[in-house]
Design an enzyme around this catalytic site. Structure first.
Site, mmCIF file in Angstrom:
data_model
loop_
_atom_site.group_PDB
_atom_site.id
_atom_site.type_symbol
_atom_site.label_atom_id
_atom_site.label_comp_id
_atom_site.label_asym_id
_atom_site.label_seq_id
_atom_site.Cartn_x
_atom_site.Cartn_y
_atom_site.Cartn_z
ATOM 1 N N LYS A 13 0.836 -1.211 0.000
ATOM 2 C CA LYS A 13 0.000 0.000 0.000
ATOM 3 C C LYS A 13 0.872 1.263 0.000
ATOM 4 O O LYS A 13 0.662 2.176 -0.789
ATOM 5 C CB LYS A 13 -0.943 0.009 1.220
ATOM 6 C CG LYS A 13 -1.883 -1.190 1.280
ATOM 7 C CD LYS A 13 -2.827 -1.125 2.467
ATOM 8 C CE LYS A 13 -2.130 -1.161 3.812
ATOM 9 N NZ LYS A 13 -1.410 -2.425 4.095
ATOM 10 N N ARG A 88 -9.641 0.907 8.585
ATOM 11 C CA ARG A 88 -9.324 -0.513 8.682
ATOM 12 C C ARG A 88 -10.178 -1.242 9.688
ATOM 13 O O ARG A 88 -9.850 -2.362 10.078
ATOM 14 C CB ARG A 88 -7.837 -0.760 8.860
ATOM 15 C CG ARG A 88 -7.200 -0.390 10.051
ATOM 16 C CD ARG A 88 -5.783 -0.008 9.851
ATOM 17 N NE ARG A 88 -4.750 -0.967 9.861
ATOM 18 C CZ ARG A 88 -3.551 -0.688 9.314
ATOM 19 N NH1 ARG A 88 -3.349 0.422 8.679
ATOM 20 N NH2 ARG A 88 -2.586 -1.537 9.427
ATOM 21 N N ARG A 127 11.701 -5.625 4.651
ATOM 22 C CA ARG A 127 11.441 -4.182 4.457
ATOM 23 C C ARG A 127 12.413 -3.326 5.273
ATOM 24 O O ARG A 127 12.733 -3.627 6.414
ATOM 25 C CB ARG A 127 10.019 -3.842 4.886
ATOM 26 C CG ARG A 127 9.796 -2.318 4.887
ATOM 27 C CD ARG A 127 8.364 -1.916 4.965
ATOM 28 N NE ARG A 127 7.690 -2.444 6.123
ATOM 29 C CZ ARG A 127 6.383 -2.386 6.293
ATOM 30 N NH1 ARG A 127 5.623 -1.838 5.356
ATOM 31 N NH2 ARG A 127 5.826 -2.877 7.370
ATOM 32 N N ARG A 160 11.318 -1.659 10.895
ATOM 33 C CA ARG A 160 10.222 -1.311 11.800
ATOM 34 C C ARG A 160 10.097 -2.324 12.932
ATOM 35 O O ARG A 160 10.267 -3.526 12.724
ATOM 36 C CB ARG A 160 8.903 -1.247 11.013
ATOM 37 C CG ARG A 160 8.672 0.102 10.388
ATOM 38 C CD ARG A 160 7.513 0.162 9.430
ATOM 39 N NE ARG A 160 6.274 -0.448 9.864
ATOM 40 C CZ ARG A 160 5.137 -0.377 9.165
ATOM 41 N NH1 ARG A 160 5.108 0.271 8.015
ATOM 42 N NH2 ARG A 160 4.050 -0.960 9.611
ATOM 43 N N ARG A 171 -0.446 -9.211 13.207
ATOM 44 C CA ARG A 171 -1.048 -8.218 12.304
ATOM 45 C C ARG A 171 -1.905 -8.910 11.243
ATOM 46 O O ARG A 171 -2.950 -8.387 10.849
ATOM 47 C CB ARG A 171 0.057 -7.374 11.643
ATOM 48 C CG ARG A 171 0.674 -6.381 12.625
ATOM 49 C CD ARG A 171 2.022 -5.890 12.161
ATOM 50 N NE ARG A 171 1.956 -5.076 10.967
ATOM 51 C CZ ARG A 171 2.997 -4.841 10.168
ATOM 52 N NH1 ARG A 171 4.180 -5.372 10.446
ATOM 53 N NH2 ARG A 171 2.859 -4.078 9.119
#
Ligand code: AP5
Length: 217
Positions: A13, A88, A127, A160, A171
């Site tokens: 996203k 969300r 990431r 992160r 998550r």
């Protein structure tokens, strides 16, 4: 255009939001980025949000909705926006509909990025994000030319806290329970378009822009 991007953690996203917002010439509003900026600044909002983010949980609806209401009231969002990571939950979606109705506006489109859990895990574990300009990298799929340094601004890259395996699993559970129902919510409103978010970043961007064109974007 008023657009929402929805999809599981790691669907891409944030990556696609940059290109799509530039294509549409609208601001990209990412609730995750706003929370992270507050965490770095040590604001009361950041201190509260961090407890939930580190555990892979959602920040409570009321806190998130108030934050988005304030952001959408800023001048740059008057003629359109791209929301990344909001809504969300169904209560957040209902609140957004009401907020926009009060402004005499509505959402134009909700774009779902479709990708499976194995790919999500591959993407999130590699990431890296830039402390300086927030650009998103990936150690394997989109590596910077120098390890740990952002090609765009020279900033330091970091991993992160919520990209650790146990938090990723939580998550994904939270997504299936709380966020996936939005697909039915927006499907019933006739505002939903799903695109295949696998394959190279550029291919996903082309699919997204093609889909937007067929909706007038
Ligand atoms: P948020 O920051 O929104 O996290 P998320 O939804 O879990 O999404 P991510 O940012 O993890 O992934 P992404 O889909 O943006 O993927 P990306 O482009 O980075 O939220 C974080 C937390 O904040 C939440 O858990 C919650 O606590 C809180 N929060 C935020 N909004 C909230 C709300 N509305 N209500 C309540 N709480 C809220 O890509 C991932 C990686 O894959 C990158 O390394 C990228 O380089 C790579 N990649 C991207 N596309 C491709 C591709 N096509 N091929 C290969 N690699 C790719």
């Amino acid at each position: 255009m008023r657009l929402v991007l929805v999809g599981p953690p790691g669907a891409g996203k944030g990556t696609q939001a940059e290109f799509i917002a530039a294509h549409l010439a609208v601001p990209k509003i990412s609730t995750g980025d706003i929370f992270r900026a507050n965490v770095v600044q040590g604001t009361p909002l950041g201190i509260e949000a961090k407890r939930y983010m580190d555990a892979g949980q959602l920040v409570p609806d009321e806190v998130t909705i108030n934050m988005v209401r304030d952001r959408l009231a800023e001048a740059d969002a008057a003629d359109g926006f791209l929301l990344d990571g909001f809504p969300r939950t169904v209560p957040q979606a209902v609140a957004l509909d009401k907020l926009l109705a009060n402004l005499g506006a509505g959402l134009d489109l909700v774009m779902e990025l479709v990708v499976d859990d194995d790919e999500v895990i591959r993407r999130l574990s590699g990431r890296r994000q830039c402390h300086g300009c927030q650009k998103i990298w990936h150690v394997e799929f989109d590596p910077p030319s120098r390890d740990g340094i952002c090609d765009r601004c020279g900033g330091q890259l970091y991993q992160r806290d919520d990209d650790l395996p146990a938090t990723i699993a939580e998550r994904l559970r939270v997504y299936a329970r709380d966020t996936a129902p939005l697909v039915d919510y927006y499907g019933a409103q006739g505002r939903l378009v799903g695109i295949d978010a696998t394959g190279p970043v550029e291919d996903v961007t082309l699919r997204a822009i093609d889909a937007l064109r067929s909706y007038g974007g």
